[in-house]
Design a protein around this motif. Structure first.
Motif, PDB file in Angstrom:
ATOM      1  N   SER A  89       0.856  -1.178   0.000  1.00  0.00           N
ATOM      2  CA  SER A  89       0.000   0.000   0.000  1.00  0.00           C
ATOM      3  C   SER A  89       0.889   1.223   0.000  1.00  0.00           C
ATOM      4  O   SER A  89       2.015   1.194   0.531  1.00  0.00           O
ATOM      5  CB  SER A  89      -0.878   0.023   1.254  1.00  0.00           C
ATOM      6  OG  SER A  89      -1.707  -1.108   1.312  1.00  0.00           O
ATOM      7  N   LYS A  90       0.380   2.293  -0.582  1.00  0.00           N
ATOM      8  CA  LYS A  90       1.142   3.536  -0.638  1.00  0.00           C
ATOM      9  C   LYS A  90       1.171   4.162   0.756  1.00  0.00           C
ATOM     10  O   LYS A  90       0.159   4.206   1.450  1.00  0.00           O
ATOM     11  CB  LYS A  90       0.483   4.489  -1.635  1.00  0.00           C
ATOM     12  CG  LYS A  90       1.289   5.721  -1.926  1.00  0.00           C
ATOM     13  CD  LYS A  90       0.616   6.547  -3.027  1.00  0.00           C
ATOM     14  CE  LYS A  90       1.441   7.774  -3.345  1.00  0.00           C
ATOM     15  NZ  LYS A  90       0.825   8.555  -4.438  1.00  0.00           N
ATOM     16  N   GLY A  91       2.357   4.599   1.145  1.00  0.00           N
ATOM     17  CA  GLY A  91       2.512   5.256   2.441  1.00  0.00           C
ATOM     18  C   GLY A  91       3.400   6.473   2.304  1.00  0.00           C
ATOM     19  O   GLY A  91       4.248   6.531   1.400  1.00  0.00           O
ATOM     20  N   PRO A  92       3.231   7.452   3.193  1.00  0.00           N
ATOM     21  CA  PRO A  92       4.009   8.689   3.062  1.00  0.00           C
ATOM     22  C   PRO A  92       5.488   8.553   3.418  1.00  0.00           C
ATOM     23  O   PRO A  92       6.301   9.353   2.975  1.00  0.00           O
ATOM     24  CB  PRO A  92       3.309   9.645   4.028  1.00  0.00           C
ATOM     25  CG  PRO A  92       2.668   8.765   5.044  1.00  0.00           C
ATOM     26  CD  PRO A  92       2.297   7.501   4.314  1.00  0.00           C
ATOM     27  N   ASP A  93       5.860   7.529   4.202  1.00  0.00           N
ATOM     28  CA  ASP A  93       7.245   7.439   4.684  1.00  0.00           C
ATOM     29  C   ASP A  93       7.579   5.980   5.029  1.00  0.00           C
ATOM     30  O   ASP A  93       7.814   5.653   6.187  1.00  0.00           O
ATOM     31  CB  ASP A  93       7.390   8.342   5.911  1.00  0.00           C
ATOM     32  CG  ASP A  93       8.846   8.557   6.314  1.00  0.00           C
ATOM     33  OD1 ASP A  93       9.734   8.445   5.452  1.00  0.00           O
ATOM     34  OD2 ASP A  93       9.083   8.832   7.508  1.00  0.00           O
ATOM     35  N   LEU A  94       7.587   5.117   4.023  1.00  0.00           N
ATOM     36  CA  LEU A  94       7.796   3.681   4.258  1.00  0.00           C
ATOM     37  C   LEU A  94       9.278   3.347   4.376  1.00  0.00           C
ATOM     38  O   LEU A  94      10.096   3.800   3.580  1.00  0.00           O
ATOM     39  CB  LEU A  94       7.196   2.860   3.128  1.00  0.00           C
ATOM     40  CG  LEU A  94       5.677   2.888   2.995  1.00  0.00           C
ATOM     41  CD1 LEU A  94       5.241   2.012   1.829  1.00  0.00           C
ATOM     42  CD2 LEU A  94       5.004   2.447   4.274  1.00  0.00           C
ATOM     43  N   HIS A  95       9.587   2.524   5.380  1.00  0.00           N
ATOM     44  CA  HIS A  95      10.953   2.057   5.609  1.00  0.00           C
ATOM     45  C   HIS A  95      10.939   0.564   5.877  1.00  0.00           C
ATOM     46  O   HIS A  95       9.941   0.012   6.341  1.00  0.00           O
ATOM     47  CB  HIS A  95      11.591   2.787   6.796  1.00  0.00           C
ATOM     48  CG  HIS A  95      11.954   4.192   6.478  1.00  0.00           C
ATOM     49  ND1 HIS A  95      11.060   5.231   6.571  1.00  0.00           N
ATOM     50  CD2 HIS A  95      13.118   4.732   6.049  1.00  0.00           C
ATOM     51  CE1 HIS A  95      11.654   6.362   6.219  1.00  0.00           C
ATOM     52  NE2 HIS A  95      12.909   6.088   5.903  1.00  0.00           N
ATOM     53  N   VAL A  96      12.060  -0.064   5.606  1.00  0.00           N
ATOM     54  CA  VAL A  96      12.227  -1.483   5.897  1.00  0.00           C
ATOM     55  C   VAL A  96      13.090  -1.602   7.154  1.00  0.00           C
ATOM     56  O   VAL A  96      14.094  -0.902   7.308  1.00  0.00           O
ATOM     57  CB  VAL A  96      12.830  -2.251   4.685  1.00  0.00           C
ATOM     58  CG1 VAL A  96      14.207  -1.765   4.324  1.00  0.00           C
ATOM     59  CG2 VAL A  96      12.853  -3.745   4.947  1.00  0.00           C
ATOM     60  N   TYR A  97      12.659  -2.466   8.065  1.00  0.00           N
ATOM     61  CA  TYR A  97      13.332  -2.704   9.339  1.00  0.00           C
ATOM     62  C   TYR A  97      13.643  -4.190   9.484  1.00  0.00           C
ATOM     63  O   TYR A  97      12.869  -5.029   9.012  1.00  0.00           O
ATOM     64  CB  TYR A  97      12.422  -2.330  10.514  1.00  0.00           C
ATOM     65  CG  TYR A  97      12.280  -0.860  10.792  1.00  0.00           C
ATOM     66  CD1 TYR A  97      12.920  -0.276  11.878  1.00  0.00           C
ATOM     67  CD2 TYR A  97      11.474  -0.047  10.009  1.00  0.00           C
ATOM     68  CE1 TYR A  97      12.771   1.079  12.165  1.00  0.00           C
ATOM     69  CE2 TYR A  97      11.320   1.297  10.283  1.00  0.00           C
ATOM     70  CZ  TYR A  97      11.963   1.854  11.366  1.00  0.00           C
ATOM     71  OH  TYR A  97      11.811   3.189  11.647  1.00  0.00           O
ATOM     72  N   LEU A  98      14.718  -4.502  10.180  1.00  0.00           N
ATOM     73  CA  LEU A  98      14.960  -5.856  10.675  1.00  0.00           C
ATOM     74  C   LEU A  98      14.440  -5.856  12.103  1.00  0.00           C
ATOM     75  O   LEU A  98      14.774  -4.953  12.886  1.00  0.00           O
ATOM     76  CB  LEU A  98      16.440  -6.200  10.658  1.00  0.00           C
ATOM     77  CG  LEU A  98      17.061  -6.396   9.283  1.00  0.00           C
ATOM     78  CD1 LEU A  98      18.563  -6.655   9.432  1.00  0.00           C
ATOM     79  CD2 LEU A  98      16.420  -7.541   8.534  1.00  0.00           C
ATOM     80  N   ILE A 110      16.664  -0.053   8.242  1.00  0.00           N
ATOM     81  CA  ILE A 110      17.613  -0.311   7.160  1.00  0.00           C
ATOM     82  C   ILE A 110      17.633   0.847   6.172  1.00  0.00           C
ATOM     83  O   ILE A 110      18.672   1.458   5.940  1.00  0.00           O
ATOM     84  CB  ILE A 110      17.281  -1.634   6.429  1.00  0.00           C
ATOM     85  CG1 ILE A 110      17.308  -2.808   7.409  1.00  0.00           C
ATOM     86  CG2 ILE A 110      18.253  -1.872   5.283  1.00  0.00           C
ATOM     87  CD1 ILE A 110      18.608  -3.017   8.137  1.00  0.00           C
ATOM     88  N   ASP A 111      16.473   1.162   5.574  1.00  0.00           N
ATOM     89  CA  ASP A 111      16.444   2.222   4.560  1.00  0.00           C
ATOM     90  C   ASP A 111      15.003   2.479   4.150  1.00  0.00           C
ATOM     91  O   ASP A 111      14.087   1.742   4.512  1.00  0.00           O
ATOM     92  CB  ASP A 111      17.269   1.800   3.341  1.00  0.00           C
ATOM     93  CG  ASP A 111      17.785   2.980   2.525  1.00  0.00           C
ATOM     94  OD1 ASP A 111      17.396   4.131   2.792  1.00  0.00           O
ATOM     95  OD2 ASP A 111      18.601   2.728   1.615  1.00  0.00           O
ATOM     96  N   LYS A 112      14.834   3.500   3.346  1.00  0.00           N
ATOM     97  CA  LYS A 112      13.534   3.816   2.759  1.00  0.00           C
ATOM     98  C   LYS A 112      13.206   2.734   1.726  1.00  0.00           C
ATOM     99  O   LYS A 112      14.086   2.245   1.030  1.00  0.00           O
ATOM    100  CB  LYS A 112      13.597   5.194   2.099  1.00  0.00           C
ATOM    101  CG  LYS A 112      12.274   5.729   1.661  1.00  0.00           C
ATOM    102  CD  LYS A 112      12.413   7.195   1.262  1.00  0.00           C
ATOM    103  CE  LYS A 112      11.066   7.742   0.879  1.00  0.00           C
ATOM    104  NZ  LYS A 112      10.436   8.498   1.936  1.00  0.00           N
ATOM    105  N   VAL A 113      11.925   2.354   1.648  1.00  0.00           N
ATOM    106  CA  VAL A 113      11.493   1.336   0.701  1.00  0.00           C
ATOM    107  C   VAL A 113      10.456   1.959  -0.237  1.00  0.00           C
ATOM    108  O   VAL A 113       9.647   2.780   0.176  1.00  0.00           O
ATOM    109  CB  VAL A 113      10.945   0.083   1.434  1.00  0.00           C
ATOM    110  CG1 VAL A 113       9.681   0.375   2.184  1.00  0.00           C
ATOM    111  CG2 VAL A 113      10.765  -1.079   0.496  1.00  0.00           C
ATOM    112  N   THR A 121      17.181  -4.000  -3.214  1.00  0.00           N
ATOM    113  CA  THR A 121      18.268  -4.643  -2.470  1.00  0.00           C
ATOM    114  C   THR A 121      18.874  -3.646  -1.490  1.00  0.00           C
ATOM    115  O   THR A 121      19.102  -2.488  -1.827  1.00  0.00           O
ATOM    116  CB  THR A 121      19.358  -5.154  -3.436  1.00  0.00           C
ATOM    117  OG1 THR A 121      18.755  -6.071  -4.359  1.00  0.00           O
ATOM    118  CG2 THR A 121      20.472  -5.867  -2.688  1.00  0.00           C
ATOM    119  N   PHE A 122      19.157  -4.131  -0.279  1.00  0.00           N
ATOM    120  CA  PHE A 122      19.719  -3.301   0.783  1.00  0.00           C
ATOM    121  C   PHE A 122      20.939  -4.005   1.375  1.00  0.00           C
ATOM    122  O   PHE A 122      20.913  -5.220   1.589  1.00  0.00           O
ATOM    123  CB  PHE A 122      18.681  -3.059   1.886  1.00  0.00           C
ATOM    124  CG  PHE A 122      17.387  -2.500   1.372  1.00  0.00           C
ATOM    125  CD1 PHE A 122      17.224  -1.136   1.206  1.00  0.00           C
ATOM    126  CD2 PHE A 122      16.331  -3.345   1.049  1.00  0.00           C
ATOM    127  CE1 PHE A 122      16.031  -0.620   0.727  1.00  0.00           C
ATOM    128  CE2 PHE A 122      15.133  -2.837   0.564  1.00  0.00           C
ATOM    129  CZ  PHE A 122      14.978  -1.469   0.401  1.00  0.00           C
TER     130      PHE A 122
END
Length: 152
Positions: A89-98, A110-113, A121-122
């Motif tokens: 889904s579209k989000g204003p500030d999506l990030h990927v986390y471990l 980790i970084d913005k997705v 790839t990260f």
């Protein structure tokens, strides 16, 4: 003549004694060298274990949460996190986390997705993967978990 003999005898005895002391130091140096080699071998084994644990492959499929859609596969291999067939889904500030069990507060950002980019790839250099068991997509602005992929 007796003084010369005495001086020569003393000189020879002193030389032999000092020579023997020098040999004892050589033995100590040899032992230190052997000990250092053993420590070096042990360090290499530890480093190999660390690199093996970081190079192990884990993967999982994303599942949406909180009425949000997240799909695709998360794979960790060779110190990289790869998202394939990814969309969310579209989000204003999506990030990927471990994370551990999806806990973003104690996870590692980790970084913005990109919500609409299928392949991403990260780099996970210097990340100890044994501390994490899932990949989480989180909107930092809205403070909402969009989805998780449990890693196996």
């Amino acid at each position: 003549m007796k003084i010369k003999s005495l001086l020569i005898s003393t000189t020879v005895a002193t030389s032999l004694l000092l020579g023997a002391c020098g040999n004892m130091d050589d033995d100590k140096d040899m032992k230190k060298s052997d000990d250092n080699k053993m420590e070096s071998k042990m360090d290499k084994k530890d480093n190999m274990k660390d690199s093996k644990s970081n190079k192990m492959m884990k993967e999982g499929m994303f599942k949406g949460e909180n009425k949000q859609m997240v799909e695709g596969k998360a794979m960790i291999k060779d110190n990289k996190l790869m998202l394939t067939d990814f969309k969310s889904s579209k989000g204003p500030d999506l990030h990927v986390y471990l994370t551990k069990n999806g806990d973003v507060k104690n996870g590692m950002k980790i970084d913005k997705v990109m919500y609409d980019k299928k392949e991403q790839t990260f780099d996970l250099k210097d990340v100890d993967m044994k501390d994490y068991d899932s990949v989480t997509i989180y909107c930092d602005k809205a403070h909402v978990v969009f989805g998780n992929a449990m890693l196996k």
